[in-house]
Design an enzyme around this catalytic site. Sequence first.
Site, PDB file in Angstrom:
ATOM      1  N   HIS A  95       0.856  -1.221   0.191  1.00  0.00           N
ATOM      2  CA  HIS A  95       0.008   0.266   0.151  1.00  0.00           C
ATOM      3  C   HIS A  95       0.832   0.847   0.030  1.00  0.00           C
ATOM      4  O   HIS A  95       1.742   0.887   0.816  1.00  0.00           O
ATOM      5  CB  HIS A  95      -0.814  -0.118   1.087  1.00  0.00           C
ATOM      6  CG  HIS A  95      -2.070   0.877   1.099  1.00  0.00           C
ATOM      7  ND1 HIS A  95      -1.901   2.132   1.426  1.00  0.00           N
ATOM      8  CD2 HIS A  95      -3.226   0.547   1.465  1.00  0.00           C
ATOM      9  CE1 HIS A  95      -3.417   2.589   1.414  1.00  0.00           C
ATOM     10  NE2 HIS A  95      -4.256   1.906   1.212  1.00  0.00           N
ATOM     11  N   ASP A 118      -7.843  -5.275   0.129  1.00  0.00           N
ATOM     12  CA  ASP A 118      -8.290  -6.120  -0.967  1.00  0.00           C
ATOM     13  C   ASP A 118      -7.804  -7.455  -1.143  1.00  0.00           C
ATOM     14  O   ASP A 118      -8.497  -7.895  -2.187  1.00  0.00           O
ATOM     15  CB  ASP A 118      -7.561  -4.936  -2.061  1.00  0.00           C
ATOM     16  CG  ASP A 118      -8.694  -4.047  -2.753  1.00  0.00           C
ATOM     17  OD1 ASP A 118      -9.953  -3.754  -2.473  1.00  0.00           O
ATOM     18  OD2 ASP A 118      -7.869  -2.656  -2.824  1.00  0.00           O
TER      19      ASP A 118
HETATM   20  N1  ACO Z   1       4.238  -7.827  -4.726  1.00  0.00           N
HETATM   21  C1  ACO Z   1       5.218  -7.450  -4.885  1.00  0.00           C
HETATM   22  N2  ACO Z   1       6.451  -6.551  -4.700  1.00  0.00           N
HETATM   23  C2  ACO Z   1       5.786  -5.883  -4.569  1.00  0.00           C
HETATM   24  C3  ACO Z   1       4.211  -5.705  -4.246  1.00  0.00           C
HETATM   25  C4  ACO Z   1       3.581  -6.472  -4.568  1.00  0.00           C
HETATM   26  N3  ACO Z   1       2.341  -6.128  -4.490  1.00  0.00           N
HETATM   27  N4  ACO Z   1       3.897  -4.339  -4.257  1.00  0.00           N
HETATM   28  C5  ACO Z   1       5.042  -3.524  -3.680  1.00  0.00           C
HETATM   29  N5  ACO Z   1       6.382  -4.104  -4.227  1.00  0.00           N
HETATM   30  C6  ACO Z   1       7.661  -3.793  -4.236  1.00  0.00           C
HETATM   31  C7  ACO Z   1       7.893  -3.315  -5.340  1.00  0.00           C
HETATM   32  O1  ACO Z   1       8.397  -4.094  -6.634  1.00  0.00           O
HETATM   33  C8  ACO Z   1       9.536  -2.559  -4.814  1.00  0.00           C
HETATM   34  O2  ACO Z   1      10.320  -3.586  -4.679  1.00  0.00           O
HETATM   35  P1  ACO Z   1      11.423  -3.003  -5.119  1.00  0.00           P
HETATM   36  O3  ACO Z   1      12.426  -1.485  -4.464  1.00  0.00           O
HETATM   37  O4  ACO Z   1      13.180  -4.249  -5.481  1.00  0.00           O
HETATM   38  O5  ACO Z   1      12.018  -2.558  -6.422  1.00  0.00           O
HETATM   39  C9  ACO Z   1       9.195  -1.713  -3.606  1.00  0.00           C
HETATM   40  O6  ACO Z   1       7.875  -3.024  -3.246  1.00  0.00           O
HETATM   41  C10 ACO Z   1       7.837  -0.478  -3.332  1.00  0.00           C
HETATM   42  O7  ACO Z   1       7.151  -1.085  -4.336  1.00  0.00           O
HETATM   43  P2  ACO Z   1       6.213   0.901  -4.604  1.00  0.00           P
HETATM   44  O8  ACO Z   1       4.983   0.109  -6.541  1.00  0.00           O
HETATM   45  O9  ACO Z   1       7.660   1.435  -4.065  1.00  0.00           O
HETATM   46  O10 ACO Z   1       5.220   0.516  -3.650  1.00  0.00           O
HETATM   47  P3  ACO Z   1       4.342   2.042  -3.694  1.00  0.00           P
HETATM   48  O11 ACO Z   1       3.841   2.343  -2.389  1.00  0.00           O
HETATM   49  O12 ACO Z   1       4.015   2.864  -4.992  1.00  0.00           O
HETATM   50  O13 ACO Z   1       2.933   1.400  -4.731  1.00  0.00           O
HETATM   51  C11 ACO Z   1       0.746  -0.305  -4.562  1.00  0.00           C
HETATM   52  C12 ACO Z   1       2.393   0.248  -3.654  1.00  0.00           C
HETATM   53  C13 ACO Z   1       0.758   0.280  -6.356  1.00  0.00           C
HETATM   54  C14 ACO Z   1      -0.193  -0.830  -3.608  1.00  0.00           C
HETATM   55  C15 ACO Z   1       1.246  -1.987  -5.088  1.00  0.00           C
HETATM   56  O14 ACO Z   1       1.993  -1.976  -3.239  1.00  0.00           O
HETATM   57  C16 ACO Z   1       1.262  -2.761  -5.291  1.00  0.00           C
HETATM   58  O15 ACO Z   1       0.550  -2.836  -6.472  1.00  0.00           O
HETATM   59  N6  ACO Z   1      -0.140  -3.266  -4.742  1.00  0.00           N
HETATM   60  C17 ACO Z   1      -0.776  -4.276  -5.441  1.00  0.00           C
HETATM   61  C18 ACO Z   1      -2.388  -3.772  -5.816  1.00  0.00           C
HETATM   62  C19 ACO Z   1      -3.438  -3.899  -4.649  1.00  0.00           C
HETATM   63  O16 ACO Z   1      -3.210  -4.491  -4.228  1.00  0.00           O
HETATM   64  N7  ACO Z   1      -3.493  -2.368  -4.858  1.00  0.00           N
HETATM   65  C20 ACO Z   1      -4.527  -1.768  -3.647  1.00  0.00           C
HETATM   66  C21 ACO Z   1      -4.028  -1.143  -2.629  1.00  0.00           C
HETATM   67  S1  ACO Z   1      -4.818  -0.484  -0.969  1.00  0.00           S
HETATM   68  C22 ACO Z   1      -6.452   0.470  -2.548  1.00  0.00           C
HETATM   69  O17 ACO Z   1      -6.595   0.775  -2.852  1.00  0.00           O
HETATM   70  C23 ACO Z   1      -7.757   0.490  -1.645  1.00  0.00           C
END
Ligand code: ACO
Length: 434
Positions: free
Chosen positions: A311, A369
């Site tokens: 998140h 979610d």
């Molecule tokens: N699975 C695997 N790796 C992940 C995930 C995931 N779900 N989420 C983040 N990471 C990793 C990234 O690859 C990154 O790794 P790195 O540092 O080695 O490059 C690190 O964790 C940081 O990720 P970011 O994308 O910079 O984190 P950000 O805060 O921008 O993203 C987000 C948040 C978009 C929610 C992300 O965690 C994601 O895509 N999750 C899956 C989708 C999801 O469940 N969304 C629902 C959010 S809740 C809502 O909207 C009600």
Amino acid sequence: MENKVKPNGSATLEVNGKKIDLPIYSGSIGPDVLDIRKLYAETGMFTYDPGFTSTASCESQITYIDGDAGVLMHRGYPIDQLAENSSFLEVCYLLLKGELPNKEEFADFEYTITRHTMVHAQFDRFFEGFRRDSHPMAVMVAAVGALSAFYHDSLNIHDPVQRKVTQNRLIAKVPTLAARAFKYWMGQPFISPRNDLGYAANFLRMCFAVPAEDYVVNPVLAKAMDKIFILHADHEQNASTSTVRLAGSSEANPFACIAAGIASLWGPAHGGANEACLKMLEEIGHVDNIPSFIEKVKDKNSGVRLMGFGHRVYKNYDPRAKVMQKACHEVLEAVGIKDDPLLHVAVELEKIALSDPYFIERKLYPNIDFYSGITLKAMGFPVEMFTVLFALARTVGWISQWTEMYEDPMQKIGRPRQIYTGATKRDYVPFDKR
Ligand code: ACO
């Protein structure tokens, strides 16, 4: 609204040899903020913050999130306490008015909302303009916007009485519209609201009853639906809420602003994630396939993410996810799913991910979610309705934030600036010279 930010010193910024003082303000909790409003006037520079990761766009007294600690509070009340002890309508009252109601206040509010649930009969014909298989979210964007065409008597945003009527109409009528969007998509006749049922029970009945057969609402499902609404009611300045505030900053009417919020929520990075999570669980299919799936998630070249994990704000367990996990078990039991393979996959996946260094190091925890898709599916909703349910619940958050924005004396039309990297001045070239 009375502003509550308190000056708490200042920071000095040196730009091109010129020093300027930027005031620092403290809220009641949470990080301090640096007031950069005079920055452009004094330095000729803008700040650059795409995605607003370091920008507080407003002062608010509605919702507080501490993502590192996994805390979410509405008007100071922790979300788990509200989900456990309150009701969605009570949370609506709290979000809108700032305090929990006493018995009389609540009875009055409940009466008002219950008696605003019908829509104008002509509104039903409005739906007929859509293709028969229109996505319910497409219908919701249009139908909520269209409320402004049907309720002219509550469009004067400068009149506090009309603002209140609009709040009530939105909270009361959006479930009716959501159920109609669902029925239209299924090709079933619309079911009218019933005033003897509670908010969630009435919504379930409008979704699942058919004229050919009586429909008795299962109280466990009604309670779970109510809880799901509470969990989605507000989440501070997320994309859709910021969209509502920005649209409203031009003094657009609130029905139009909420329609803009629904459009923003539709995106898979925001409201559509539970659908993606459910699809992922279905693709994994069996606990035996989890290790290879986890390997894929950890492989940066695969482009696969563990949906329902991570998140932007929560770097800890999403406090809503815990409540949702419990609600999921209750719903599965109530509908007689004793051994849901998807739940098995989810529970095992969560266990493995929470002990894997990849997820621990990146502070990736289950978000709301992760369990909501399984829960809604078990309740009988198709994935096309998932974001609609989110929009229904979030309507109160949006209208509370819209109202707060409107009543904030510091409010101005939202007008971000940019760093321009396009072509510099050049003269127009006629066709025959290009
Ligand atoms: N699975 C695997 N790796 C992940 C995930 C995931 N779900 N989420 C983040 N990471 C990793 C990234 O690859 C990154 O790794 P790195 O540092 O080695 O490059 C690190 O964790 C940081 O990720 P970011 O994308 O910079 O984190 P950000 O805060 O921008 O993203 C987000 C948040 C978009 C929610 C992300 O965690 C994601 O895509 N999750 C899956 C989708 C999801 O469940 N969304 C629902 C959010 S809740 C809502 O909207 C009600």
